[in-house]
Motif scaffolding. Structure first.
Motif, PDB file in Angstrom:
ATOM      1  N   GLN A  44       0.838  -1.198   0.000  1.00 56.32           N
ATOM      2  CA  GLN A  44       0.000   0.000   0.000  1.00 56.32           C
ATOM      3  C   GLN A  44       0.868   1.240   0.000  1.00 56.32           C
ATOM      4  O   GLN A  44       1.816   1.357   0.773  1.00 56.32           O
ATOM      5  CB  GLN A  44      -0.901  -0.026   1.238  1.00 56.32           C
ATOM      6  CG  GLN A  44      -1.942   1.074   1.304  1.00 56.32           C
ATOM      7  CD  GLN A  44      -2.911   0.848   2.445  1.00 56.32           C
ATOM      8  OE1 GLN A  44      -3.297  -0.279   2.729  1.00 56.32           O
ATOM      9  NE2 GLN A  44      -3.304   1.923   3.122  1.00 56.32           N
ATOM     10  N   ASP A  46       0.718   5.783  -1.022  1.00 55.48           N
ATOM     11  CA  ASP A  46      -0.246   6.886  -0.989  1.00 55.48           C
ATOM     12  C   ASP A  46       0.272   8.095  -1.739  1.00 55.48           C
ATOM     13  O   ASP A  46       1.435   8.160  -2.131  1.00 55.48           O
ATOM     14  CB  ASP A  46      -0.629   7.255   0.452  1.00 55.48           C
ATOM     15  CG  ASP A  46       0.555   7.690   1.306  1.00 55.48           C
ATOM     16  OD1 ASP A  46       1.441   8.386   0.781  1.00 55.48           O
ATOM     17  OD2 ASP A  46       0.600   7.328   2.493  1.00 55.48           O
ATOM     18  N   ARG A  48       0.149  12.429  -1.575  1.00 57.88           N
ATOM     19  CA  ARG A  48      -0.040  13.491  -0.600  1.00 57.88           C
ATOM     20  C   ARG A  48       0.283  14.867  -1.185  1.00 57.88           C
ATOM     21  O   ARG A  48       0.956  14.976  -2.201  1.00 57.88           O
ATOM     22  CB  ARG A  48       0.875  13.263   0.618  1.00 57.88           C
ATOM     23  CG  ARG A  48       0.602  11.988   1.370  1.00 57.88           C
ATOM     24  CD  ARG A  48       1.691  11.643   2.368  1.00 57.88           C
ATOM     25  NE  ARG A  48       1.326  10.458   3.118  1.00 57.88           N
ATOM     26  CZ  ARG A  48       0.684  10.463   4.285  1.00 57.88           C
ATOM     27  NH1 ARG A  48       0.393  11.630   4.849  1.00 57.88           N
ATOM     28  NH2 ARG A  48       0.359   9.349   4.886  1.00 57.88           N
ATOM     29  N   ARG A  68      -8.998   3.344  -4.615  1.00 56.16           N
ATOM     30  CA  ARG A  68      -8.190   3.582  -3.432  1.00 56.16           C
ATOM     31  C   ARG A  68      -8.591   2.637  -2.295  1.00 56.16           C
ATOM     32  O   ARG A  68      -9.703   2.099  -2.264  1.00 56.16           O
ATOM     33  CB  ARG A  68      -8.311   5.034  -2.971  1.00 56.16           C
ATOM     34  CG  ARG A  68      -9.694   5.457  -2.539  1.00 56.16           C
ATOM     35  CD  ARG A  68      -9.765   6.938  -2.207  1.00 56.16           C
ATOM     36  NE  ARG A  68     -11.154   7.374  -1.991  1.00 56.16           N
ATOM     37  CZ  ARG A  68     -11.493   8.602  -1.664  1.00 56.16           C
ATOM     38  NH1 ARG A  68     -10.567   9.529  -1.511  1.00 56.16           N
ATOM     39  NH2 ARG A  68     -12.764   8.915  -1.497  1.00 56.16           N
ATOM     40  N   ALA A  89      -7.643   9.436   9.436  1.00 57.56           N
ATOM     41  CA  ALA A  89      -7.348  10.081   8.159  1.00 57.56           C
ATOM     42  C   ALA A  89      -8.051  11.425   8.044  1.00 57.56           C
ATOM     43  O   ALA A  89      -9.186  11.590   8.513  1.00 57.56           O
ATOM     44  CB  ALA A  89      -7.778   9.180   7.008  1.00 57.56           C
ATOM     45  N   GLN A  97      -2.165  15.680   4.926  1.00 52.46           N
ATOM     46  CA  GLN A  97      -2.650  14.343   5.238  1.00 52.46           C
ATOM     47  C   GLN A  97      -2.089  13.883   6.588  1.00 52.46           C
ATOM     48  O   GLN A  97      -1.051  14.356   7.039  1.00 52.46           O
ATOM     49  CB  GLN A  97      -2.230  13.360   4.144  1.00 52.46           C
ATOM     50  CG  GLN A  97      -2.666  13.756   2.747  1.00 52.46           C
ATOM     51  CD  GLN A  97      -4.173  13.786   2.595  1.00 52.46           C
ATOM     52  OE1 GLN A  97      -4.867  12.876   3.014  1.00 52.46           O
ATOM     53  NE2 GLN A  97      -4.696  14.848   1.993  1.00 52.46           N
ATOM     54  N   THR A 100      -2.570   8.252   7.631  1.00 48.19           N
ATOM     55  CA  THR A 100      -3.326   7.691   6.507  1.00 48.19           C
ATOM     56  C   THR A 100      -3.713   8.829   5.575  1.00 48.19           C
ATOM     57  O   THR A 100      -4.332   9.802   6.005  1.00 48.19           O
ATOM     58  CB  THR A 100      -4.585   6.962   6.993  1.00 48.19           C
ATOM     59  OG1 THR A 100      -4.208   5.785   7.710  1.00 48.19           O
ATOM     60  CG2 THR A 100      -5.471   6.557   5.828  1.00 48.19           C
ATOM     61  N   SER A 101      -3.350   8.697   4.314  1.00 49.12           N
ATOM     62  CA  SER A 101      -3.710   9.719   3.332  1.00 49.12           C
ATOM     63  C   SER A 101      -5.132   9.499   2.848  1.00 49.12           C
ATOM     64  O   SER A 101      -5.690   8.394   2.921  1.00 49.12           O
ATOM     65  CB  SER A 101      -2.747   9.658   2.143  1.00 49.12           C
ATOM     66  OG  SER A 101      -3.210  10.470   1.071  1.00 49.12           O
ATOM     67  N   GLU A 102      -5.728  10.556   2.325  1.00 47.32           N
ATOM     68  CA  GLU A 102      -7.032  10.438   1.675  1.00 47.32           C
ATOM     69  C   GLU A 102      -6.917   9.577   0.418  1.00 47.32           C
ATOM     70  O   GLU A 102      -7.911   9.019  -0.060  1.00 47.32           O
ATOM     71  CB  GLU A 102      -7.562  11.829   1.319  1.00 47.32           C
ATOM     72  CG  GLU A 102      -8.968  11.844   0.782  1.00 47.32           C
ATOM     73  CD  GLU A 102      -9.473  13.249   0.501  1.00 47.32           C
ATOM     74  OE1 GLU A 102     -10.612  13.377   0.044  1.00 47.32           O
ATOM     75  OE2 GLU A 102      -8.717  14.223   0.746  1.00 47.32           O
ATOM     76  N   TYR A 103      -5.686   9.465  -0.097  1.00 47.83           N
ATOM     77  CA  TYR A 103      -5.460   8.727  -1.334  1.00 47.83           C
ATOM     78  C   TYR A 103      -4.490   7.571  -1.096  1.00 47.83           C
ATOM     79  O   TYR A 103      -3.364   7.554  -1.591  1.00 47.83           O
ATOM     80  CB  TYR A 103      -4.960   9.670  -2.434  1.00 47.83           C
ATOM     81  CG  TYR A 103      -5.983  10.714  -2.770  1.00 47.83           C
ATOM     82  CD1 TYR A 103      -7.033  10.431  -3.640  1.00 47.83           C
ATOM     83  CD2 TYR A 103      -5.939  11.975  -2.173  1.00 47.83           C
ATOM     84  CE1 TYR A 103      -8.006  11.382  -3.911  1.00 47.83           C
ATOM     85  CE2 TYR A 103      -6.912  12.928  -2.439  1.00 47.83           C
ATOM     86  CZ  TYR A 103      -7.933  12.627  -3.313  1.00 47.83           C
ATOM     87  OH  TYR A 103      -8.902  13.560  -3.579  1.00 47.83           O
ATOM     88  N   GLU A 104      -4.939   6.606  -0.299  1.00 47.59           N
ATOM     89  CA  GLU A 104      -4.227   5.349  -0.117  1.00 47.59           C
ATOM     90  C   GLU A 104      -4.592   4.426  -1.277  1.00 47.59           C
ATOM     91  O   GLU A 104      -5.758   4.334  -1.667  1.00 47.59           O
ATOM     92  CB  GLU A 104      -4.619   4.684   1.204  1.00 47.59           C
ATOM     93  CG  GLU A 104      -4.267   5.480   2.446  1.00 47.59           C
ATOM     94  CD  GLU A 104      -2.783   5.426   2.777  1.00 47.59           C
ATOM     95  OE1 GLU A 104      -2.115   4.452   2.370  1.00 47.59           O
ATOM     96  OE2 GLU A 104      -2.301   6.356   3.461  1.00 47.59           O
ATOM     97  N   HIS A 216      -6.802  -4.224   2.651  1.00 54.03           N
ATOM     98  CA  HIS A 216      -7.058  -3.598   1.359  1.00 54.03           C
ATOM     99  C   HIS A 216      -8.108  -4.323   0.526  1.00 54.03           C
ATOM    100  O   HIS A 216      -8.499  -3.840  -0.534  1.00 54.03           O
ATOM    101  CB  HIS A 216      -5.763  -3.523   0.548  1.00 54.03           C
ATOM    102  CG  HIS A 216      -5.176  -4.870   0.214  1.00 54.03           C
ATOM    103  ND1 HIS A 216      -4.437  -5.594   1.115  1.00 54.03           N
ATOM    104  CD2 HIS A 216      -5.256  -5.618  -0.903  1.00 54.03           C
ATOM    105  CE1 HIS A 216      -4.061  -6.727   0.562  1.00 54.03           C
ATOM    106  NE2 HIS A 216      -4.552  -6.774  -0.653  1.00 54.03           N
TER     107      HIS A 216
END
Length: 412
Positions: A44, A46, A48, A68, A89, A97, A100-104, A216
């Motif tokens: 995984q 991400d 940012r 994502r 997140a 971020q 945990t990013s908004e875009y994992e 995931h």
């Protein structure tokens, strides 16, 4: 402007990102990847800060959102799975971020997104790589591992932290660009159980050991073993046979507590296993003549910064922009690329590896103290406070504007 013939060595995330921009501005782009097929595996990752701006300009934001990983945050737990601190997140769309990013996203999913976005106007060649090359003022002649040769205007080394392209262009007296952090990591996939939810878990065990799980998929989770140690055995482990690596990690974490026994059982049968030394790449040389380095090959920040994928997207955007501004003067293009991007890279690489040890306590008392401090910190790092008190951009570095096809209007 006359189109350039560009060869990119490396078909992961950085190479296809650069290919995306160059092909859309009319250049002839070929990507060679040493793996026999698309390398759509991995852990995984991400995106940012300024990296999110880049994927917006690429028009890929919606499709990345659709694949994502839906992770709500990360939690530190003890051996009984009690949560000691949690960091949720920041999904507000404002501010920086959190852990945990908004875009994992899974690396394989991101690789497929980039491949699908470029396959119609970029030539991909799998199962081969650059063996060696020569260059003069007019071109680069490349010799491939399959015995073929080709002539190009630009050769891009996007071949990772162990880059052979970098090795070929560095001065003979250049210092070793690989900087060890003292951290080693193994990761693999395990069957998902009821304890695996939308919050990733981090467990510390005495002896500077850390275990992490993230989920995931409906049937799979990820397992990570991390160890801070400086020994010859550990330094040689990433190059050892896979079974030897598994035996090493299983032995080191056997009886560590929490759910490590389940993870070790999953390790024995997994086909997705990877072991690595966590390093940074630092070099003053990002280009030579018509050869230029990109992403980890030039400036791997290390996974502990959580900025590797982001810096790859940003670097590809900046390099493409400077190439298009200076198609008749590539040395100037590469000099501008270095001048523009290096302040950002210096910022994300600016940490002391010795500080990593603070996150890997040796004793049970050290772990308890670490949990106490993390709990205090978690009260201040809430998504709301992050959204109103932190900037969207890292280090105040502004993403440049280039005359590249901006697809922002086609995405949200």
């Amino acid at each position: 402007m006359a189109p350039l013939n560009v060869l990119i060595c490396g078909g992961g995330c950085a190479g296809p990102s650069l290919a995306f921009w160059l092909a859309r501005t009319g250049h002839n782009v070929t990507v060679v990847e040493r793996f026999p097929s698309l390398r759509d595996k991995g852990a995984q990752i991400d995106i940012r800060e300024q990296g999110i701006q880049v994927i917006k300009r690429m028009g890929l934001l919606d499709i990345i959102r659709s694949v994502r990983v839906d992770e709500d945050g990360m939690a530190l737990v003890d051996h009984q799975n009690n949560i000691k601190a949690s960091f949720m997140a920041n999904k507000t769309g404002k501010g920086s971020q959190s852990m945990t990013s908004e875009y994992e996203i899974m690396r394989g999913d991101l690789v497929r997104v980039l491949y699908n976005a470029t396959k119609d106007n970029v030539k991909y060649i799998f199962g081969t790589t650059v063996e060696h090359f020569e260059q003069d003022d007019d071109s680069v002649t490349v010799h491939f591992s399959d015995g073929q040769t080709g002539t190009y205007d630009i050769l891009v080394g996007a071949d990772g932290q162990g880059s052979r392209i970098r090795r070929a262009i560095l001065p003979a007296d250049a210092p070793d660009p690989i900087r060890s952090t003292g951290l080693y990591m193994a990761y693999w996939f395990v069957p998902r159980t009821e304890m695996d939810d939308k919050v990733g878990k981090v467990y510390h065990a005495p002896g500077s050991r850390m275990v992490m799980t993230r989920t995931h998929a409906a049937t799979e989770s990820q397992a990570y073993f991390c160890l801070v140690e400086d020994s010859e055995e550990l330094r040689s482990m990433p190059k050892a046979p896979i079974e030897t690596q598994k035996e090493f990690w299983a032995q080191r974490f056997q009886g560590a507590g929490w759910h490590t026994d389940r993870l070790i059982e999953g390790m024995k049968t997994t086909e997705n296993f990877y072991c690595q030394q966590v390093v940074q790449v630092r070099t003053d040389t990002w280009s030579k003549g018509r050869v230029v380095l990109l992403a980890d090959a030039a400036h791997c920040p290390s996974p502990v910064t959580a900025m590797g994928t982001t810096s790859a997207f940003i670097g590809a955007y900046v390099l493409a922009g400077e190439i298009n501004k200076n198609t008749q003067d590539l040395p100037q293009a590469f000099a501008n690329y270095d001048k523009t991007l290096r302040p950002f890279v210096n910022e994300i690489q600016n940490f002391y590896p010795s500080l990593i040890r603070l996150g890997f306590p040796k004793t049970a008392f050290g772990i308890a103290l670490f949990h106490f401090l993390a709990r205090i910190m978690s009260f201040f790092l809430t998504p709301y406070l992050i959204s109103i008190l932190t900037p969207d951009e890292r280090a105040g570095w502004q993403l440049p504007d280039y005359d590249l096809p901006d697809q922002t209007s086609s995405t949200n």
